[in-house]
Design an enzyme around this catalytic site. Structure first.
Site, short mmCIF file in Angstrom:
data_model
loop_
_atom_site.label_atom_id
_atom_site.label_comp_id
_atom_site.label_asym_id
_atom_site.label_seq_id
_atom_site.Cartn_x
_atom_site.Cartn_y
_atom_site.Cartn_z
N TYR A 63 29.60 64.14 4.88
CA TYR A 63 29.71 62.79 4.32
C TYR A 63 30.98 62.20 4.93
O TYR A 63 32.07 62.73 4.69
CB TYR A 63 29.86 62.82 2.81
CG TYR A 63 28.62 63.24 2.04
CD1 TYR A 63 28.28 64.58 1.87
CD2 TYR A 63 27.80 62.28 1.45
CE1 TYR A 63 27.16 64.94 1.15
CE2 TYR A 63 26.66 62.65 0.72
CZ TYR A 63 26.35 63.97 0.57
OH TYR A 63 25.24 64.34 -0.14
N LYS A 80 20.94 62.61 -5.87
CA LYS A 80 20.48 62.89 -7.24
C LYS A 80 19.07 62.44 -7.58
O LYS A 80 18.51 62.88 -8.59
CB LYS A 80 21.44 62.24 -8.25
CG LYS A 80 22.79 62.88 -8.30
CD LYS A 80 22.71 64.32 -8.74
CE LYS A 80 23.95 65.11 -8.40
NZ LYS A 80 23.67 66.49 -8.04
P1 RFL Z 1 8.23 58.57 -5.93
O1 RFL Z 1 8.52 59.68 -5.02
O2 RFL Z 1 8.50 57.18 -5.50
O3 RFL Z 1 6.68 58.70 -6.31
C1 RFL Z 1 6.00 57.67 -6.99
C2 RFL Z 1 4.53 57.74 -6.59
O4 RFL Z 1 3.79 56.75 -7.31
C3 RFL Z 1 2.88 56.12 -6.43
N1 RFL Z 1 2.51 54.83 -7.00
C4 RFL Z 1 1.35 54.60 -7.65
N2 RFL Z 1 0.32 55.42 -7.93
C5 RFL Z 1 -0.73 54.87 -8.60
N3 RFL Z 1 -0.79 53.57 -8.99
C6 RFL Z 1 0.23 52.73 -8.74
N4 RFL Z 1 0.18 51.48 -9.13
C7 RFL Z 1 1.37 53.23 -8.03
N5 RFL Z 1 2.55 52.70 -7.62
C8 RFL Z 1 3.22 53.66 -7.00
C9 RFL Z 1 3.65 56.05 -5.12
O5 RFL Z 1 2.80 55.88 -4.01
C10 RFL Z 1 4.35 57.40 -5.11
O6 RFL Z 1 3.57 58.40 -4.50
O7 RFL Z 1 8.95 58.75 -7.33
P2 RFL Z 1 9.41 60.10 -8.13
O8 RFL Z 1 8.27 61.08 -8.21
O9 RFL Z 1 10.02 59.61 -9.37
O10 RFL Z 1 10.50 60.79 -7.20
C11 RFL Z 1 11.74 60.19 -6.99
C12 RFL Z 1 12.25 60.48 -5.59
O11 RFL Z 1 11.24 60.15 -4.65
C13 RFL Z 1 13.54 59.74 -5.24
O12 RFL Z 1 14.39 59.69 -6.36
C14 RFL Z 1 14.31 60.40 -4.08
O13 RFL Z 1 13.59 60.31 -2.87
C15 RFL Z 1 15.68 59.76 -3.90
N6 RFL Z 1 16.47 60.31 -2.79
C16 RFL Z 1 17.14 61.51 -2.89
N7 RFL Z 1 17.04 62.24 -4.02
C17 RFL Z 1 17.62 63.47 -4.09
O14 RFL Z 1 17.53 64.13 -5.14
N8 RFL Z 1 18.34 64.02 -3.04
C18 RFL Z 1 18.47 63.35 -1.88
O15 RFL Z 1 19.06 63.91 -0.94
C19 RFL Z 1 17.91 62.04 -1.78
N9 RFL Z 1 18.02 61.33 -0.65
C20 RFL Z 1 16.54 59.61 -1.57
C21 RFL Z 1 17.35 60.16 -0.51
C22 RFL Z 1 15.83 58.43 -1.37
C23 RFL Z 1 15.93 57.79 -0.16
N10 RFL Z 1 15.15 56.64 0.00
C24 RFL Z 1 14.26 56.46 1.07
C25 RFL Z 1 14.97 55.74 -1.13
C26 RFL Z 1 17.47 59.50 0.69
C27 RFL Z 1 16.79 58.30 0.86
C28 RFL Z 1 16.98 57.60 2.17
C1 PHB Z 2 19.08 63.93 3.12
O1 PHB Z 2 19.08 65.05 3.65
O2 PHB Z 2 18.18 63.11 3.33
C2 PHB Z 2 20.18 63.55 2.21
C3 PHB Z 2 21.11 64.51 1.85
C4 PHB Z 2 22.16 64.16 1.00
C5 PHB Z 2 22.25 62.87 0.51
C6 PHB Z 2 21.29 61.93 0.86
C7 PHB Z 2 20.25 62.27 1.72
O3 PHB Z 2 23.26 62.54 -0.32
#
Ligand code: RFL
Ligand code: PHB
Length: 386
Positions: free
Chosen positions: A197, A293
């Protein structure tokens, strides 16, 4: 039991309930291929990894996940290691792509006859009856309904279940950060063994990975920036500039296989429940990714919800369902605070010299005081268990 959304929250809830003998139907608006290839989170907390392993979906996670015992905070061109495991009672994090968790959960649900309907978009939830909740959805061009005892809204931030709450039931608190992250996936061995980071005066940069052959990197960019303004050469040049150290550390570049810009948002809805609908994961809360998170909170929510629903389905006991929202929100606010701490400490804002000086002081404190680094480690490694 009806579950809207086949992300980590919806799929794991369905899996945990199945282990308790409770069957559910998961409705997902996208295709199986789409959800299995959506590149997102990468860091699993200690307790989250343990839960996935203990519930029988951790075989590939154990084999392919990268166990990390520290992270690097880089600022003023210097590298500072935070020895997470030494500071947090031996606990560690596992680097394993979210879409791999999703693949493992889909395989487990389908192998045991679970009902996961893809290309089935929920269009609304009717909670006007006191004894049921009805999900309306559209599949193959037809409108269908699903009558449920209970509904879990696991449909992410842009889903529809949250919007089905009667007016005045839920309160939304939010904050939009004045920057975004440009993320890439690249076919090149990571230039680091542990996540980096990095705070630089030109903006935050982060080096993560997915395997020994695939790197995941991020750059702080303006909130309105277009990915088309970022050809691969410009990205690698900017990353190399921000990651520069006084000890000659070098960044290896390689072919970029995925590229996207993500806005940075903090959001919480309170309470996370009304009548027979329970929100879990991103449908109820969003954190900026700097604290890693989001997915961990989604897993922690459904662990709490699965236990509460199991008690209710078995004995009719409502106590745990009644405290579901409060139980989750305590953890959600801890994660919001930690994510805000990490985000503001690592991202410079144009013209904010006072903020920059404060952030550098925080970084020095976090990397020199045992108390401060232990606090960071405890929150980073196992906040969901706090
Ligand atoms: P999701 O994964 O968004 O899944 C929701 C699902 O619902 C569907 N959906 C529907 N289905 C039926 N009818 C509808 N009307 C619908 N509307 C939507 C969607 O298609 C989808 O499949 O939510 P969920 O399950 O709550 O999971 C949450 C996580 O995806 C999210 O918090 C993380 O990706 C966040 N995040 C990170 N979290 C971590 O714990 N560690 C990380 O290192 C981390 N890095 C990140 C991240 C999120 C990122 N982005 C792209 C936002 C890095 C990035 C860049
Ligand atoms: C990732 O690997 O995508 C990643 C890891 C740590 C973070 C955010 C994203 O804080």
């Amino acid at each position: 039991m009806g579950i809207v959304g086949a992300g980590p929250a919806g799929l794991l809830l369905s899996h945990l309930l199945h282990l308790e003998g409770i069957e559910s139907v998961v409705l997902e608006s996208r295709s199986r291929d789409y959800v299995e290839h959506r590149v997102r989170a990468g860091v699993l907390e200690h307790g989250v990894t343990e839960l996935l392993v203990a519930s029988g979906v951790g075989e590939r996670l154990r084999a392919e996940g990268l166990v990390h015992h520290g992270i690097e905070l880089r600022f003023d061109r210097e590298r500072h290691r935070v020895p997470l495991s030494d500071l947090a009672d031996g606990r560690s994090i596992t680097v394993y792509g979210q879409q791999e968790v999703v693949k493992d959960l889909i395989a487990a649900r389908l192998a045991t006859g679970g009902a996961v309907l893809f290309d089935a978009a929920c269009t609304g939830v009717d909670t006007s009856s006191p004894s049921t909740a009805t999900i309306a959805y559209r599949v193959d061009g037809r409108d269908e309904v699903l009558e449920c005892d209970m509904v879990a809204g696991c449909d992410g931030f842009h889903g529809v279940t949250r919007a089905a709450a009667p007016a005045g039931t839920l309160r939304a608190l939010d904050h939009t950060h004045p920057f975004a992250w440009l993320g890439i996936l690249a076919s090149v061995a990571p230039s680091t063994d542990e996540l980096v980071y990095c705070r630089h005066e030109r903006g935050f940069a982060m080096h993560s990975m997915r395997s020994h052959e695939v790197s995941r990197l991020y750059l702080q960019v303006g909130p309105e920036e277009d990915v088309a303004e970022w050809p691969d050469d410009r990205i690698w040049e900017e990353l190399a500039t921000r990651f520069t150290t006084s000890d000659g550390w070098a960044l290896e570049s390689g072919p970029v296989t995925e590229k996207g810009i993500t806005a940075m948002k903090s959001f919480v809805v309170e309470p996370m429940q009304w009548r027979r609908v329970f929100l879990a994961g991103d449908s109820a809360h969003i954190v900026p990714p700097t604290g890693a998170k989001g997915m961990n909170l989604a897993v922690a929510d459904v662990r709490t919800l699965a236990a509460a629903l199991t008690a209710w389905f078995r004995t009719g006991d409502e106590a745990r369902l009644s405290s579901y929202s409060d139980d989750c929100l305590r953890r959600v606010w801890r994660a919001q605070e930690f994510s805000t701490y990490m985000t503001t400490m690592l991202h410079p804002l144009a013209g904010d010299d006072f903020g920059a000086a404060l952030a550098l002081s925080r970084l020095r404190y976090a990397t020199s005081s045992l108390a401060a680094s232990r606090s960071l480690a405890e929150n980073y490694v196992d906040l969901a268990g706090l």
